[in-house]
Design a protein around this motif. Sequence first.
Motif, PDB file in Angstrom:
ATOM      1  N   ILE A   1      -9.846  -0.363   6.767  1.00  0.00           N
ATOM      2  CA  ILE A   1      -8.914  -0.362   5.639  1.00  0.00           C
ATOM      3  C   ILE A   1      -7.618  -1.219   6.238  1.00  0.00           C
ATOM      4  O   ILE A   1      -7.093  -0.878   7.398  1.00  0.00           O
ATOM      5  CB  ILE A   1      -8.643   0.888   5.293  1.00  0.00           C
ATOM      6  N   LYS A   2      -7.039  -2.035   5.698  1.00  0.00           N
ATOM      7  CA  LYS A   2      -5.784  -2.834   6.281  1.00  0.00           C
ATOM      8  C   LYS A   2      -4.487  -2.247   5.526  1.00  0.00           C
ATOM      9  O   LYS A   2      -3.596  -2.417   6.316  1.00  0.00           O
ATOM     10  CB  LYS A   2      -6.052  -4.290   5.629  1.00  0.00           C
ATOM     11  N   ILE A   3      -4.518  -1.813   4.548  1.00  0.00           N
ATOM     12  CA  ILE A   3      -3.566  -1.170   3.765  1.00  0.00           C
ATOM     13  C   ILE A   3      -3.921   0.308   3.273  1.00  0.00           C
ATOM     14  O   ILE A   3      -4.786   0.387   2.324  1.00  0.00           O
ATOM     15  CB  ILE A   3      -3.018  -1.947   2.672  1.00  0.00           C
ATOM     16  N   TYR A   4      -3.165   1.264   3.625  1.00  0.00           N
ATOM     17  CA  TYR A   4      -3.546   2.707   3.550  1.00  0.00           C
ATOM     18  C   TYR A   4      -2.989   3.114   2.126  1.00  0.00           C
ATOM     19  O   TYR A   4      -2.181   2.440   1.554  1.00  0.00           O
ATOM     20  CB  TYR A   4      -3.270   3.490   4.606  1.00  0.00           C
ATOM     21  N   GLY A   5      -3.152   4.350   1.810  1.00  0.00           N
ATOM     22  CA  GLY A   5      -2.869   4.807   0.380  1.00  0.00           C
ATOM     23  C   GLY A   5      -1.213   4.980   0.463  1.00  0.00           C
ATOM     24  O   GLY A   5      -0.790   5.495   1.616  1.00  0.00           O
ATOM     25  N   GLY A   6      -0.635   4.458  -0.735  1.00  0.00           N
ATOM     26  CA  GLY A   6       0.889   4.585  -0.604  1.00  0.00           C
ATOM     27  C   GLY A   6       1.620   3.359  -0.230  1.00  0.00           C
ATOM     28  O   GLY A   6       2.640   3.093  -0.447  1.00  0.00           O
ATOM     29  N   GLY A   7       0.855   2.363   0.436  1.00  0.00           N
ATOM     30  CA  GLY A   7       1.257   1.033   0.768  1.00  0.00           C
ATOM     31  C   GLY A   7       1.626   0.416  -0.190  1.00  0.00           C
ATOM     32  O   GLY A   7       0.938   0.058  -1.385  1.00  0.00           O
ATOM     33  N   ALA A   8       2.461  -0.570  -0.119  1.00  0.00           N
ATOM     34  CA  ALA A   8       3.076  -1.653  -1.030  1.00  0.00           C
ATOM     35  C   ALA A   8       1.992  -3.033  -0.851  1.00  0.00           C
ATOM     36  O   ALA A   8       2.017  -3.194   0.162  1.00  0.00           O
ATOM     37  CB  ALA A   8       4.438  -1.704  -0.909  1.00  0.00           C
ATOM     38  N   VAL A   9       1.644  -3.530  -1.982  1.00  0.00           N
ATOM     39  CA  VAL A   9       0.889  -4.774  -1.841  1.00  0.00           C
ATOM     40  C   VAL A   9       1.436  -5.864  -3.191  1.00  0.00           C
ATOM     41  O   VAL A   9       1.974  -5.289  -3.981  1.00  0.00           O
ATOM     42  CB  VAL A   9      -0.463  -4.600  -2.297  1.00  0.00           C
ATOM     43  N   ILE A  10       1.164  -6.837  -2.765  1.00  0.00           N
ATOM     44  CA  ILE A  10       1.232  -8.094  -3.665  1.00  0.00           C
ATOM     45  C   ILE A  10       0.084  -8.767  -4.082  1.00  0.00           C
ATOM     46  O   ILE A  10      -0.990  -8.740  -3.238  1.00  0.00           O
ATOM     47  CB  ILE A  10       2.371  -9.148  -3.002  1.00  0.00           C
TER      48      ILE A  10
END
Length: 87
Positions: free
Chosen positions: A23-32
Amino acid sequence: MAHKKGEGKVKNGRESHSKRLGIKIYGGGAVIPGNIIVRQRGTAYHCGKGVMLGKDHTIFAVVEGTVKFTKGKDDRRFVHVLPVAVA
């Protein structure tokens, strides 16, 4: 004296590089759009809303928002991107 043989039966040099999965971006993390969320072999995590699956089973965002992980039927794990509320 050399540590690696130059010819014949070679015992060294067989280790592969790590593939940096997970996993590179966990729950709650902002993404574009385009951000990689999970790198995996096979589908340990399945696509939910706002994400797509790459040909190497990488899950990436297609909308801007925050990441959410959920469990579905038969304990399948899903990854969603919840869109940012428009003000």
